[in-house]
Design a protein around this motif. Sequence first.
Motif, PDB file in Angstrom:
ATOM      1  N   VAL A  90      49.494 -10.777 -19.335  1.00 44.49           N
ATOM      2  CA  VAL A  90      50.657 -10.890 -20.197  1.00 44.49           C
ATOM      3  C   VAL A  90      51.642 -11.931 -19.679  1.00 44.49           C
ATOM      4  CG1 VAL A  90      52.594  -9.603 -21.201  1.00 44.49           C
ATOM      5  CG2 VAL A  90      50.388  -8.482 -20.898  1.00 44.49           C
ATOM      6  N   VAL A  91      51.626 -12.186 -18.400  1.00 42.07           N
ATOM      7  CA  VAL A  91      52.611 -13.065 -17.780  1.00 42.07           C
ATOM      8  C   VAL A  91      52.650 -14.449 -18.433  1.00 42.07           C
ATOM      9  CG1 VAL A  91      53.203 -14.297 -15.670  1.00 42.07           C
ATOM     10  CG2 VAL A  91      52.590 -11.898 -15.568  1.00 42.07           C
ATOM     11  N   GLU A  92      51.504 -14.990 -18.789  1.00 45.34           N
ATOM     12  CA  GLU A  92      51.447 -16.338 -19.341  1.00 45.34           C
ATOM     13  C   GLU A  92      51.585 -16.349 -20.865  1.00 45.34           C
ATOM     14  OE1 GLU A  92      51.524 -18.836 -17.359  1.00 45.34           O
ATOM     15  OE2 GLU A  92      51.330 -17.549 -15.592  1.00 45.34           O
ATOM     16  N   SER A  93      52.087 -15.250 -21.440  1.00 43.75           N
ATOM     17  CA  SER A  93      52.188 -15.162 -22.893  1.00 43.75           C
ATOM     18  C   SER A  93      53.022 -16.305 -23.456  1.00 43.75           C
ATOM     19  CB  SER A  93      52.853 -13.835 -23.294  1.00 43.75           C
ATOM     20  OG  SER A  93      53.216 -13.864 -24.658  1.00 43.75           O
ATOM     21  N   PRO A  94      52.511 -16.999 -24.463  1.00 44.42           N
ATOM     22  CA  PRO A  94      53.281 -18.079 -25.083  1.00 44.42           C
ATOM     23  C   PRO A  94      54.496 -17.563 -25.837  1.00 44.42           C
ATOM     24  CG  PRO A  94      51.298 -17.624 -26.358  1.00 44.42           C
ATOM     25  CD  PRO A  94      51.186 -16.826 -25.082  1.00 44.42           C
ATOM     26  N   ASP A  95      54.553 -16.256 -26.053  1.00 39.96           N
ATOM     27  CA  ASP A  95      55.676 -15.666 -26.771  1.00 39.96           C
ATOM     28  C   ASP A  95      56.843 -15.327 -25.852  1.00 39.96           C
ATOM     29  OD1 ASP A  95      54.442 -15.294 -29.562  1.00 39.96           O
ATOM     30  OD2 ASP A  95      52.959 -14.407 -28.233  1.00 39.96           O
ATOM     31  N   GLY A  96      56.767 -15.738 -24.600  1.00 39.38           N
ATOM     32  CA  GLY A  96      57.865 -15.492 -23.677  1.00 39.38           C
ATOM     33  C   GLY A  96      58.021 -14.048 -23.279  1.00 39.38           C
ATOM     34  N   ILE A  97      56.907 -13.314 -23.182  1.00 40.24           N
ATOM     35  CA  ILE A  97      56.935 -11.888 -22.846  1.00 40.24           C
ATOM     36  C   ILE A  97      56.184 -11.638 -21.545  1.00 40.24           C
ATOM     37  CG2 ILE A  97      56.145  -9.592 -23.554  1.00 40.24           C
ATOM     38  CD1 ILE A  97      56.537 -10.432 -26.427  1.00 40.24           C
ATOM     39  N   GLU A  98      56.759 -10.799 -20.704  1.00 33.88           N
ATOM     40  CA  GLU A  98      56.074 -10.285 -19.523  1.00 33.88           C
ATOM     41  C   GLU A  98      56.125  -8.767 -19.580  1.00 33.88           C
ATOM     42  OE1 GLU A  98      57.770 -11.674 -15.900  1.00 33.88           O
ATOM     43  OE2 GLU A  98      57.693 -13.794 -16.457  1.00 33.88           O
ATOM     44  N   ILE A  99      55.108  -8.129 -19.050  1.00 30.65           N
ATOM     45  CA  ILE A  99      55.133  -6.670 -18.934  1.00 30.65           C
ATOM     46  C   ILE A  99      54.840  -6.295 -17.495  1.00 30.65           C
ATOM     47  CG2 ILE A  99      54.136  -4.490 -19.690  1.00 30.65           C
ATOM     48  CD1 ILE A  99      53.499  -5.741 -22.346  1.00 30.65           C
ATOM     49  N   HIS A 100      55.761  -5.552 -16.887  1.00 21.65           N
ATOM     50  CA  HIS A 100      55.607  -5.101 -15.512  1.00 21.65           C
ATOM     51  C   HIS A 100      55.341  -3.601 -15.496  1.00 21.65           C
ATOM     52  CE1 HIS A 100      58.149  -8.598 -13.638  1.00 21.65           C
ATOM     53  NE2 HIS A 100      57.347  -9.020 -14.589  1.00 21.65           N
ATOM     54  N   SER A 101      54.411  -3.189 -14.645  1.00 23.68           N
ATOM     55  CA  SER A 101      54.141  -1.771 -14.432  1.00 23.68           C
ATOM     56  C   SER A 101      54.905  -1.331 -13.192  1.00 23.68           C
ATOM     57  CB  SER A 101      52.638  -1.542 -14.238  1.00 23.68           C
ATOM     58  OG  SER A 101      52.387  -0.202 -13.880  1.00 23.68           O
ATOM     59  N   ILE A 102      55.658  -0.242 -13.310  1.00 25.23           N
ATOM     60  CA  ILE A 102      56.512   0.236 -12.227  1.00 25.23           C
ATOM     61  C   ILE A 102      56.166   1.683 -11.894  1.00 25.23           C
ATOM     62  CG2 ILE A 102      58.896   0.544 -11.439  1.00 25.23           C
ATOM     63  CD1 ILE A 102      59.704  -1.361 -13.740  1.00 25.23           C
ATOM     64  N   LYS A 103      55.951   1.958 -10.626  1.00 29.50           N
ATOM     65  CA  LYS A 103      55.643   3.320 -10.199  1.00 29.50           C
ATOM     66  C   LYS A 103      56.771   3.858  -9.330  1.00 29.50           C
ATOM     67  CE  LYS A 103      50.627   2.625 -10.251  1.00 29.50           C
ATOM     68  NZ  LYS A 103      49.382   2.619  -9.434  1.00 29.50           N
ATOM     69  N   GLY A 104      57.322   4.996  -9.719  1.00 30.44           N
ATOM     70  CA  GLY A 104      58.342   5.662  -8.931  1.00 30.44           C
ATOM     71  C   GLY A 104      57.837   7.001  -8.441  1.00 30.44           C
ATOM     72  N   PRO A 105      58.678   7.760  -7.766  1.00 29.93           N
ATOM     73  CA  PRO A 105      58.232   9.037  -7.193  1.00 29.93           C
ATOM     74  C   PRO A 105      57.828  10.075  -8.232  1.00 29.93           C
ATOM     75  CG  PRO A 105      60.607   8.798  -6.999  1.00 29.93           C
ATOM     76  CD  PRO A 105      60.084   7.469  -7.447  1.00 29.93           C
ATOM     77  N   THR A 106      58.392   9.994  -9.442  1.00 29.05           N
ATOM     78  CA  THR A 106      58.066  10.994 -10.464  1.00 29.05           C
ATOM     79  C   THR A 106      57.639  10.367 -11.785  1.00 29.05           C
ATOM     80  OG1 THR A 106      60.359  11.103 -11.250  1.00 29.05           O
ATOM     81  CG2 THR A 106      59.715  12.634  -9.482  1.00 29.05           C
ATOM     82  N   TYR A 107      57.469   9.070 -11.810  1.00 26.70           N
ATOM     83  CA  TYR A 107      57.204   8.433 -13.099  1.00 26.70           C
ATOM     84  C   TYR A 107      56.321   7.201 -12.991  1.00 26.70           C
ATOM     85  CZ  TYR A 107      60.744   5.212 -11.384  1.00 26.70           C
ATOM     86  OH  TYR A 107      61.443   4.319 -10.605  1.00 26.70           O
ATOM     87  N   GLN A 108      55.698   6.881 -14.130  1.00 24.02           N
ATOM     88  CA  GLN A 108      55.028   5.602 -14.374  1.00 24.02           C
ATOM     89  C   GLN A 108      55.810   4.943 -15.497  1.00 24.02           C
ATOM     90  OE1 GLN A 108      52.211   3.990 -13.162  1.00 24.02           O
ATOM     91  NE2 GLN A 108      52.435   2.334 -14.640  1.00 24.02           N
ATOM     92  N   ALA A 109      56.213   3.690 -15.305  1.00 27.11           N
ATOM     93  CA  ALA A 109      57.056   3.021 -16.289  1.00 27.11           C
ATOM     94  C   ALA A 109      56.541   1.618 -16.582  1.00 27.11           C
ATOM     95  CB  ALA A 109      58.496   2.949 -15.785  1.00 27.11           C
ATOM     96  N   PHE A 110      57.016   1.067 -17.708  1.00 30.02           N
ATOM     97  CA  PHE A 110      56.650  -0.292 -18.093  1.00 30.02           C
ATOM     98  C   PHE A 110      57.900  -1.030 -18.547  1.00 30.02           C
ATOM     99  CE2 PHE A 110      52.867   2.248 -18.574  1.00 30.02           C
ATOM    100  CZ  PHE A 110      51.893   1.466 -17.960  1.00 30.02           C
ATOM    101  N   MET A 111      58.100  -2.209 -17.983  1.00 31.36           N
ATOM    102  CA  MET A 111      59.226  -3.056 -18.352  1.00 31.36           C
ATOM    103  C   MET A 111      58.712  -4.268 -19.117  1.00 31.36           C
ATOM    104  SD  MET A 111      62.498  -3.772 -18.282  1.00 31.36           S
ATOM    105  CE  MET A 111      63.375  -3.010 -16.884  1.00 31.36           C
ATOM    106  N   MET A 112      59.170  -4.422 -20.339  1.00 32.44           N
ATOM    107  CA  MET A 112      58.845  -5.607 -21.132  1.00 32.44           C
ATOM    108  C   MET A 112      60.020  -6.569 -21.048  1.00 32.44           C
ATOM    109  SD  MET A 112      57.947  -5.989 -25.215  1.00 32.44           S
ATOM    110  CE  MET A 112      56.392  -5.091 -25.072  1.00 32.44           C
ATOM    111  N   ILE A 113      59.757  -7.776 -20.567  1.00 31.07           N
ATOM    112  CA  ILE A 113      60.790  -8.796 -20.417  1.00 31.07           C
ATOM    113  C   ILE A 113      60.626  -9.804 -21.546  1.00 31.07           C
ATOM    114  CG2 ILE A 113      61.717 -10.588 -18.897  1.00 31.07           C
ATOM    115  CD1 ILE A 113      60.558  -9.017 -16.535  1.00 31.07           C
ATOM    116  N   VAL A 114      61.667  -9.925 -22.379  1.00 34.19           N
ATOM    117  CA  VAL A 114      61.641 -10.816 -23.537  1.00 34.19           C
ATOM    118  C   VAL A 114      62.603 -11.973 -23.259  1.00 34.19           C
ATOM    119  CG1 VAL A 114      61.963 -10.981 -26.036  1.00 34.19           C
ATOM    120  CG2 VAL A 114      61.181  -8.827 -25.018  1.00 34.19           C
ATOM    121  N   SER A 115      62.057 -13.134 -22.976  1.00 32.04           N
ATOM    122  CA  SER A 115      62.883 -14.266 -22.538  1.00 32.04           C
ATOM    123  C   SER A 115      63.612 -14.964 -23.674  1.00 32.04           C
ATOM    124  CB  SER A 115      62.032 -15.278 -21.774  1.00 32.04           C
ATOM    125  OG  SER A 115      61.002 -15.792 -22.603  1.00 32.04           O
TER     126      SER A 115
END
Length: 324
Positions: A90-115
Amino acid sequence: MSKKRTKSMSVGLVVSLCILMILATAGLTTYLVLKETYKGAAVAYSNQLIQDLPSSGLDRTIAGFFYSDEEIRAIKNGIDETEVIVKSEVVESPDGIEIHSIKGPTYQAFMMIVSNPEDLMVAVNPYLDSGAPGPSLEEYIEMYKGIAGINAGGFEDAGGKGNGGQAWGIVISEGKLVSGTPKEFGPVIGINDQNQLIAGDMSAQQALDWGVRDAVTFGPIFINQYENVFDSARLAGLNPRTAIGQRADGTFLLLVMDGRQPLSFGALYPDIIQIMQDYGAMTAANLDGGNSTVMVYEGETINSTVSIYGARNLPTAFVVKAGE
């Protein structure tokens, strides 16, 4: 006599070897089960187990096989070494979007970055407040010729069976008030005509006067001008979460956090704030969560939703339009 003794010894040796093999297999199985329990794939469950450990006893001894004393203290004290994994496809998306997977002590999360901030908008049920069901997030994205999105504002949801037909509070679409009254006051989360995230308590008329083009109602508000404005007295439990933030350069931050699952119990409000601060959010606010929490990119649901009724009908959604 010699042959009988040899035969007897051979049988005894075989029996002994069999017993040893059984014990070794049982031991290995027990070890693997304990490892999976105390330090396995279900990170949220394992961390909760460690946090609840007594200072001594069998459980504490077993945990010592898989964690150092320092690691146990860190987990008990809630210290989270957040792991950020960029999804390379996703990092090289031509639409200016990145998606990061984040792991914390009690959760799994996803951050979508819209440039490209001009690409984000609020999609609204065309039959809002008529009682007609709202579209699913996937349908919103298709309707608005988008590429990605997350759920947005709250709605009437008795028994988790709400159809997205009746929104909570204020909803603004393309500069027009489509739900609520001009005098209605509440936590407004939206985007103005300068593509800036607006998050705060205001009336619908104030929002319109300030040039808000798209908005929904939810909360609480977390960050304003980089300052944590969250009232800790409103601390809620672990749940699936959805939130939105924006950096000073206009980049939007869309966050979903899984919950109510063995691999992800859920997140607290401070977890959202910490992640948003780590990503440089100047403004951030909470959106509808729970069963509604969902993120879609290029037709794929990125997170693990918990609605037992399948894709939810929503009154509103934040949709990322496909870049031109």
